[in-house]
Design an enzyme around this catalytic site. Structure first.
Site, mmCIF file in Angstrom:
data_model
loop_
_atom_site.group_PDB
_atom_site.id
_atom_site.type_symbol
_atom_site.label_atom_id
_atom_site.label_comp_id
_atom_site.label_asym_id
_atom_site.label_seq_id
_atom_site.Cartn_x
_atom_site.Cartn_y
_atom_site.Cartn_z
ATOM 1 C CG LEU A 189 -2.029 -1.239 1.036
ATOM 2 C CD1 LEU A 189 -3.010 -0.655 2.762
ATOM 3 C CD2 LEU A 189 -2.764 -0.470 0.073
ATOM 4 C CG HIS A 190 3.460 1.696 -3.455
ATOM 5 N ND1 HIS A 190 3.072 3.084 -4.375
ATOM 6 C CD2 HIS A 190 2.775 0.525 -4.411
ATOM 7 C CE1 HIS A 190 2.425 2.837 -5.872
ATOM 8 N NE2 HIS A 190 2.978 1.296 -5.447
ATOM 9 C CB ILE A 191 1.927 6.897 -2.826
ATOM 10 C CG1 ILE A 191 2.910 7.569 -0.984
ATOM 11 C CG2 ILE A 191 1.081 8.279 -3.006
ATOM 12 C CD1 ILE A 191 2.460 8.471 -0.359
#
Length: 85
Positions: free
Chosen positions: A14-16
């Site tokens: 769940l990166h940017i």
């Protein structure tokens, strides 16, 4: 309240970019939407809060939804999470 355990398949967790997509979709609903990871619960409508979790590919999260449109939000967001890249 609806609750579901789900694995994150996105290559970088769940990166940017996938987190921002999740937040955008979560904000469409009135229900309270919580992501739980490693015994920490955060508001799924806050990009900053999601980023503090450090969720990686293959990690398991719980999504908890409570409110007047919980079923609609639940179905929609599970589909979004399963298809994050």
């Amino acid at each position: 309240m609806l609750k579901k355990e789900i694995f994150i398949n996105a290559k970088n967790g769940l990166h940017i970019r996938p987190a921002a997509k999740l937040v955008k979709e979560a904000k469409k609903f009135n229900s309270e939407i919580i992501i739980e990871y490693n015994n920490k619960k955060v508001n799924a409508k806050s990009l900053f809060k999601i980023q503090t979790l450090g969720v990686l590919q293959g990690d398991k999260i719980n999504i908890l939804i409570k409110g007047n449109d919980e079923q609609k939000a639940f179905d929609h967001l599970l589909n979004i999470i399963k298809n994050l890249e």
